[in-house]
Design an enzyme around this catalytic site. Sequence first.
Site, short mmCIF file in Angstrom:
data_model
loop_
_atom_site.label_atom_id
_atom_site.label_comp_id
_atom_site.label_asym_id
_atom_site.label_seq_id
_atom_site.Cartn_x
_atom_site.Cartn_y
_atom_site.Cartn_z
N LYS A 248 52.86 41.80 -14.45
CA LYS A 248 52.31 43.09 -14.00
C LYS A 248 50.79 43.10 -14.21
CE LYS A 248 53.12 48.10 -14.57
NZ LYS A 248 53.86 49.12 -15.32
N SER B 212 56.30 52.53 -12.54
CA SER B 212 55.06 51.92 -12.05
C SER B 212 55.15 50.41 -11.84
CB SER B 212 53.92 52.22 -13.02
OG SER B 212 54.17 51.61 -14.27
N SER C 237 58.97 53.05 -16.57
CA SER C 237 58.30 52.22 -15.56
C SER C 237 58.88 50.83 -15.35
CB SER C 237 56.81 52.08 -15.89
OG SER C 237 56.12 53.22 -15.45
#
Lengths: 480, 472
Positions: free
Chosen positions: A76, A151, A175
């Site tokens: 990420k 996210s 997330s």
Amino acid sequence: MNNYLDLDIKSIHELLVNKKIKVSDLVSEAFQKIDDNKLNAFITLDIEGAKKRALELDEMEVPKENLLFGIPIAIKDNIMVKDLRCTCASHILENFISIYDASVVELIKDAGMIIIGKTNMDEFAMGSTSETSYFKAPINPWNKNKVPGGSSGGSAVSVAAGFTPFSLGSDTGGSIRQPASFNGIVGMKPTYGRVSRFGLVAFASSLDQIGPMTRNVYENALLLNIIAKHDPKDLTSFETKEDFTRLIGQDIKGMKIAVPNYFVSSVVDDDVLEVFNKVIAMLKEKGAIIDYVDVNHIDKAATLYQIIAMGEASSNLARFDGIRYGLSLKEDTLEDLYKKTRTVGFGTEVKRRIMVGSYILSGENAKIYYNKALQIRDDLKKSFEHIYENYDLILGPTSSRVAYDVNINHDDPLRSFMDDILVMHANMGGFPSMSVPMGMISGLPIGIQIMGPAFSEARIYQLGSFIEKELNLNLKAREL
Amino acid sequence: MSNYQKTIGIEVHVELKTKEKLFSPSSNLYGNLANTNCNIIDLGYPGTLPTLNHEAVDLAIRAATVLNCKIRTKMHFDRKNYFYPDNPKNFQITEERTPIGYDGYVEIDDDGEKKKIEILEMHIEEDTCKSIHSKERTLLDFNRAGVPLVEIVTKPCIKTSREAVLYLEKLRELLLYAGVSDCKIEEGSMRCDANISISNTKELGTKIEVKNIGSITNVGLAIDYEALRQEELISKGEKLKEETRRYDAKLNKTILMRVKETGNDYRYFPEPDIPYVILTPEHIKKVQSEIPVLPSIRRDKYLKAGISLLNSNKLIANKDLSDYLEEFENINLKTASNLLLGDISAYLNKNNKSIFETKLTTHKFEDLVKKLDEKVISNKNFKDIINDVMEKDIDIDTIMKDKGILNLVDDNQVLEIINKVIAENEKVVGDYLGGNERSLKFLMGQVMKESHGSVNPKIANDLLIKTLDAKK
């Protein structure tokens, strides 16, 4: 094109050990698939670096006990990888090159995994659709018109689309687990402190936790084995050493499971509940003991999250000021430099949260909101711990609905918080929680959430793996 | 005398003498090239987290102990949020709600009258960058960013500038001797702010802060100036506003920096990246047992040895010299202190050195003190050889020989001269032996002449009498 990456991890490993394939083959396949499917899963690809590293590993003997050797992984874009851009999907860090590796990245590199690139996400992890990204939003591989969740949307897409068998996400209020649910993959938010946060760009420090996102439960536990390590650079990290796969395959007969009434109340869509209830029925049949329970303060998690996460975020994001790194828009006065840089550099949602967070911490508000929230958070944690005195684990749907249409959250910022009302408790209490696919609704996957007391990951994997095996869903994203 | 009563509170920031910074493993060193002692944590890079330097916590325990503070056994850190370029994260990690020390006092002695200056609280926090303003630009030196500090805040219980000065001198002495800090105001490792208000009623007046005053003496001057300035304004009927001023030592004036905005909002909240710090009674006790001997014990020793109060205080204030003295067990403290505070201090100041950076070994110093006591050398002699003594790896006897102060060393050489004088002045020797005491003076004169004035008169005199008496 080869499809080695679609094989399970043991099969890939065997091929590598027996020299049937090379690490370079896996890396090329990953880049090929990313290129073939325009899903915007990545913000930055490290084609040159990954291929170079693959060639180095090709020269080495494949260690027989290390199943993750040479396996591609996506990170990420809020986790630092040295010499790669780390944008947090924000304009303000659009050209920021990391000068160090996050502690988890060091561990991943040490294990011989190959970092393919940095995945798309909501800006600074603020959002639950990945649409607040400064870059083109990632696309749900199951249905191009639906959001991939967030996210950690890009990380989820990369695994669901078969680009990389593994990815790392971060979870502040769901997330990892919500996008895992929306993409039909497995996502674990470990116990707070299991995985070092050093090198994770902080959103809400007391809630943030890095975790593995994978195709199945076993592989998830394998990756957690690599990244769960005490780190002296993170004072909130714990000294733990255990094999997270150790309970996988064991029977769940007699396991005591609590289902909070709130998790099966009207806050959840009926079709989601229907799928969930089927799983519960199956587990009962297999000998699990399941009770419905009330948990004090369980309905307050979203409110607490708004106060605590935004308060902390307003402080954590203060460092992006145009002075030392990142976007810097020179103006005549210092104040104008700050204003211009941050006004232009941050997106709307981030600015909104910084404003709310600053307000919450201002003067008397700190007492009314923030300190009060910390108290209730403590009470909430205790009420969950009270449940754990009598139950091994807690079950519920991961999200109240399946992936929804793109662009519908924009006018209603509160709506995106509602996505996460079932998963924020784990962050508030620091508990581990995992989402595992539990079924399909109108062609879209939906996950079940397994939560447990601190440090109960192995037990969660045991139940998760059991559910996975019994349901035998064999999910395959259809837009590919 | 004015009918306005001063009310003074003092805030002191002291840099802790740790090896590393408060929240990162960077070196805590003063005077290095700019931006060489800093890492990604000090620079506030995204993704970095603080660690806690326990050496700093232990030094803060020492400080709290010598300031007679109560010590908190469970504390946390807080974030103080404000934007400024010298504040890398745009928040400073401090202890807003749970200062490590509280309710303490420092006892001062104002000409025999003792008074306790009350300490409200003492907390640990990180230092900011150093801003260097040059023309249009401001440069930032991150070497100071994250250096551990303690801030010590008194209650507004100080009534005069003299009390303030006595408090600061005592505070500095206590912290210096506890090994907490160098307390060098000129290098910024001790920084003093004073809050001053005046009033002729029971209610307190408007508080005005004077920041970063450059020396303890200047704190006194700044307070006196400020009180007078405020009184003049009030008598003109002006209403004072809360403001921050600085003291200009050249002008002996305080100068306005900024008017305080009402309710500075630092949005404090507990630092989530650092867990609660728990101090066990055992640990506190252990740290306290390691605090070096306090200055009052040394001062008593000096006074007992006959050193004046003034010189005793000078030695205490110059901790290096006092520490140096601690290395000797049997030495004439009075002679030693005169030597240290006189020519040696002058030499050290001139050359900007610490006594520990010179070649003055304990052996050499002991020898020097002995020779001075025995008048083997004079103070004038010492002035001639001090550079060699401090800078060369050779012993005192050799230095003296090299400089031609040889007579003092060797009785035989003195005796040689005496015998020569006796042989050349038979008549005068006869007079002396016949009872003419004045003849001795003549003979001594001859000895001095013969030796070109380089013999020690006392030794020569003693030896001359001895030699002559042997002839009786």
